[in-house]
Write an enzyme that holds these catalytic residues in place. Structure first.
Site, short mmCIF file in Angstrom:
data_model
loop_
_atom_site.label_atom_id
_atom_site.label_comp_id
_atom_site.label_asym_id
_atom_site.label_seq_id
_atom_site.Cartn_x
_atom_site.Cartn_y
_atom_site.Cartn_z
N THR A 58 0.83 -1.19 0.00
CA THR A 58 0.00 0.00 0.00
C THR A 58 0.87 1.25 0.00
OG1 THR A 58 -1.81 1.17 1.10
CG2 THR A 58 -0.21 0.06 2.52
N ARG A 59 0.32 2.33 -0.58
CA ARG A 59 0.95 3.65 -0.52
C ARG A 59 -0.03 4.66 0.08
NH1 ARG A 59 -1.76 4.86 -5.63
NH2 ARG A 59 -1.88 7.12 -5.34
N HIS A 115 -7.68 1.63 6.16
CA HIS A 115 -8.95 1.82 6.86
C HIS A 115 -9.59 0.45 7.08
CE1 HIS A 115 -8.51 6.12 6.26
NE2 HIS A 115 -8.20 5.87 5.00
N HIS A 169 -9.35 -2.24 4.30
CA HIS A 169 -8.04 -2.88 4.11
C HIS A 169 -7.81 -3.96 5.16
CE1 HIS A 169 -7.63 1.30 2.47
NE2 HIS A 169 -7.22 0.59 1.44
N ARG A 218 -7.54 -4.39 -7.09
CA ARG A 218 -8.10 -3.72 -8.26
C ARG A 218 -7.23 -2.51 -8.62
NH1 ARG A 218 -11.49 0.37 -9.69
NH2 ARG A 218 -13.11 -0.09 -11.25
#
Length: 575
Positions: free
Chosen positions: A199-200, A204, A207, A293
Site C-alpha cells: 500500500t501507498r 482503513h 483494508h 483492483r
C-alpha cells in the site's frame, strides 16, 4: 518455509562485501562522486539489501533493452521494471565517465559514500519507448512519464555495485527491515506462509477486512508492507501513513500481522509494477502477495480514462504465476454493507443489496474541508492521526503565485494582499518578491533562462516549507516560462503537505503600460541594448494556460484585484 529469493539467491551485497568494507571505504575517498537523486537512493538501497534480487547493480544497456521490450533481464530472468542510474552529458564530461571507471555513489542527504559503481557501459535510452512499453503510454498525465521527461537525465550508466553501507534512516528505525532480517523474523516466529499487502495509502477498515480474509483463506500470517519511498505526487506523506499503520495494527487478531516498511520508489506502472512488487515481496520472504483492483495505477490519462484496466495487473501477474514462484491472491474492491455492518468483495455482494463507499479523492476532500468521516469507513485512531496532518481548511497554508511582466503591478498587488492577510490574522504571512530576493543575492544582474529556473526552484522550496507550516505565502516573480511555473506548482502541491493549496494569478497588464510607467528605465535600457534578457523585450512571456485568475491593472484597481483574490480563497474555504 519462506519463499526462495528471485533468481535463486538473495543478493545481500553488504554481506557479500563485508570482508572488503574498509578497503571500499578508503577507496571511496579518492574516487569521483555521483550524488544520487531521491529515486536513485531508493533504488540503490534495494539493490544493496537484496530487495531487487537478482540485480547486483544498475542495469546496463543489454539488460535495460531486454526489460523494456520483454519484461526479462538479458539472461531470461523475469524482471519487469528498468532500474537505471541517469546522468547528464555534463556529468559524463566533468567526471570523465568511461567503461571500467569506478565512482562513488553518495547519499544526497549527508554526503556519505554508500557504494562504488564499476561502469559497464554508458548509453542513451529511448525514453518514449520506455514510457510506452513500461508505463503503457507516453502521456504526461502519468507521473512517471512526467518524471521521465523533466527529471531523468539524458544518459544511463550501467554497472555492478560494491556495497559500503545502507542509507541511514532516523525515522521508524524498528520498522525498517532488510530482506534477510525480515526472513529471520518470520523464521523466529515459525511463520511458514506469509501474505504480503502492498500500500501507498492510509489503511482503513476495508483494508483490514481484505487482508484478514486473504490470510484466513490461505491459513497464513500477514505482512503489512507499505512503501515509504517515492509514491505518487500528492499522496499522504509517509510519516502520517506510518502513524496510521501503527494504530491499525492493534485491530488485527493478536499475532496475526506484522508491519515493516519498504523504501521503494514507485513507478505507478500498473501491471508491470504489480509483478515487480510480487518479486520484491518474494525476496523479503513472503509466500503470497495480494494484487488488488487497479494495482499501482496512477489514475486518469489525458483523455480522462484510467491508464490501466481494473484487473490488468491481476491478469499479467497470473500469466507469470508459475515463474514468479509466489502465490498471487487476487482481490476485488471491498465495499460496506450497512444492512449487516460488514465489508465484502464487490463480486460477492448479492444483487440489490445497498452498499457504501468513500473514494480516496472523497476522503482527501473530507480531510481538507473537515467534513465528517463515518465510523463504518475507518477507526477513530486513524481519523485522529489523519486530522492532525490535515488541519481544518482555515488552518491550512496556501501559496498565491503572481506572475507577470516587470512593472505589471504584481508587486503592488502582493504587498496589498500581505496587508489584508495580516489584518485577517490566523496565519503567519510571508511575502517573496522575485526582484527583492534576487537583488539581495545578485544585484543589477539580468538572469538567463537557466538562472531564472534555478531562482524559481529556490523560491518554490521556501514557499513549500512555509505553506507546510500553515503560512499564507505570496510569491511574485516574473516567471515568464510555463515550465518554470509548472515546476513551482508541482513542488508546492507535492511538498507542502496540507499546505499544498496553490493559486496562479496572471497579472496580464499590457507591456505598453508597463513600459510607459517604468520609472527605473528597465525597458528603456533594454530597447537601447544596454541590458539583455529583459522579458517583454528580448524574451517572450509565455501566457499561462492554467491561471486560476487573470487580472489587469489597466482595467481594475488594486483594491478590486485584491478583493477578487480574497474571494477566490474564500470560495476554496481557506478564508
Amino acid at each position: 518455509m519462506a519463499s526462495i529469493p528471485h533468481g535463486g539467491d538473495l543478493k545481500d551485497l553488504l554481506v557479500r562485501d563485508e570482508h572488503i568494507h574498509h578497503a571500499l571505504k578508503e577507496e571511496s575517498l579518492v574516487l569521483e562522486d555521483i550524488v544520487l537523486t531521491e529515486r536513485q537512493l531508493c533504488d540503490l538501497e534495494l539493490i544493496i539489501n537484496g530487495g531487487f534480487s537478482p540485480l547486483e547493480g544498475f542495469m546496463n544497456q543489454k539488460d535495460y533493452d531486454s526489460v523494456v521490450d520483454t519484461l526479462r533481464l538479458a539472461d531470461g530472468t523475469l524482471f519487469p521494471i528498468p532500474v537505471t542510474l541517469d546522468v547528464s552529458q555534463e556529468d559524463i564530461d566533468r567526471l570523465s565517465l568511461v567503461k571500467d571507471k569506478r565512482v562513488s555513489l553518495r547519499d544526497p542527504r549527508d554526503g556519505e559514500a554508500l557504494a562504488i559503481l564499476t561502469i559497464d557501459d554508458i548509453y542513451k535510452p529511448d525514453r518514449v519507448r520506455e514510457a510506452v512499453n513500461v508505463l503503457g503510454a507516453d502521456d504526461p498525465a502519468h507521473p512517471s512519464v512526467t518524471y521521465l521527461r523533466t527529471r531523468v537525465k539524458d544518459f544511463y550508466v550501467g554497472g555492478k555495485i560494491s556495497a559500503i553501507q545502507l542509507p541511514v534512516h532516523f525515522d521508524y528505525v524498528p520498522l525498517r527491515y532488510t530482506p534477510a532480517e525480515l526472513r529471520a523474523h518470520f523464521n523466529k516466529l515459525s511463520w511458514r506462509k506469509v501474505v504480503a499487502f502492498q500500500t501507498r495509502n492510509p489503511m482503513h477498515r476495508a483494508h483490514r477486512e481484505l487482508t484478514i480474509r486473504a490470510a484466513r483463506q490461505h491459513q497464513a500470517n500477514i505482512l503489512i508492507h507499505p512503501v515509504v519511498g517515492l509514491t505518487k505526487p500528492g499522496d499522504v506523506d509517509h510519516f502520517t501513513r506510518v502513524r496510521v499503520y501503527k494504530s491499525i495494527m492493534a485491530k488485527y487478531p493478536h499475532g496475526m500481522a506484522h508491519l515493516a516498511l519498504l523504501p521503494l520508489a514507485m513507478r505507478m506502472a500498473g501491471p508491470r509494477e504489480a509483478m515487480w512488487h510480487a518479486i520484491i515481496r518474494k525476496n523479503y520472504g513472503a509466500t503470497h502477495f495480494i494484487v488488488g483492483r487497479d494495482h499501482a495505477g496512477p489514475g486518469k490519462n489525458s483523455q480522462g480514462k484510467d491508464f490501466y484496466g481494473p484487473y490488468d495487473a491481476q491478469e499479467l501477474v497470473s500469466k507469470y504465476r508459475d515463474e514468479l514462484s509466489i502465490d498471487i491472491v487476487p482481490f476485488q474492491q471491498m465495499t460496506y454493507l450497512p444492512s449487516t455492518d460488514e465489508y465484502m468483495p464487490t463480486d460477492e455482494v448479492p444483487s440489490g443489496v445497498p452498499t457504501l463507499d468513500i473514494s480516496g479523492t472523497e476522503l482527501r476532500r473530507r480531510l481538507k474541508t473537515g467534513a465528517h468521516i463515518p465510523d463504518w469507513f475507518s477507526y477513530d485512531a486513524v481519523v485522529k492521526t489523519l486530522r492532525e496532518s490535515y488541519p481544518p481548511r482555515l488552518k491550512q497554508g496556501f501559496v498565491i503565485f503572481l506572475t507577470g511582466l516587470y512593472n505589471s503591478g504584481k508587486d503592488s498587488i502582493a504587498r496589498a494582499l500581505q496587508t489584508i492577510f495580516n489584518e485577517n490574522g490566523g496565519r503567519s504571512v510571508s511575502l517573496l518578491l522575485g526582484d527583492s530576493i534576487r537583488h539581495d543575492l545578485e544585484p543589477d544582474h539580468i538572469l538567463s533562462r537557466e538562472e531564472r529556473h534555478s531562482h524559481l526552484q529556490r523560491m518554490a522550496f521556501v514557499a513549500s516549507e512555509l505553506a507546510r507550516a500553515g503560512a499564507a505565502v505570496i510569491v511574485a516573480p516574473i516567471a515568464p516560462h510555463e515550465a518554470g511555473r509548472q515546476a513551482v506548482r508541482e513542488a508546492v502541491v507535492d511538498q507542502a503537505g496540507s499546505g499544498g493549496n496553490f493559486f496562479l494569478v496572471h497579472v496580464a497588464t499590457p507591456i505598453d503600460y508597463c513600459e510607459r510607467t517604468d520609472r527605473r528605465g528597465v525597458y528603456a535600457q533594454a530597447r537601447r541594448g544596454i541590458t539583455r534578457g529583459v522579458v517583454g523585450v528580448d524574451e517572450d512571456f509565455e501566457v499561462p494556460k492554467d491561471a486560476d485568475l487573470t487580472v489587469d491593472v489597466t482595467r481594475h484597481s488594486i483594491p478590486e484585484i485584491v478583493h477578487g483574490i480574497v474571494l477566490l480563497l474564500e470560495t476554496s474555504g481557506l478564508l
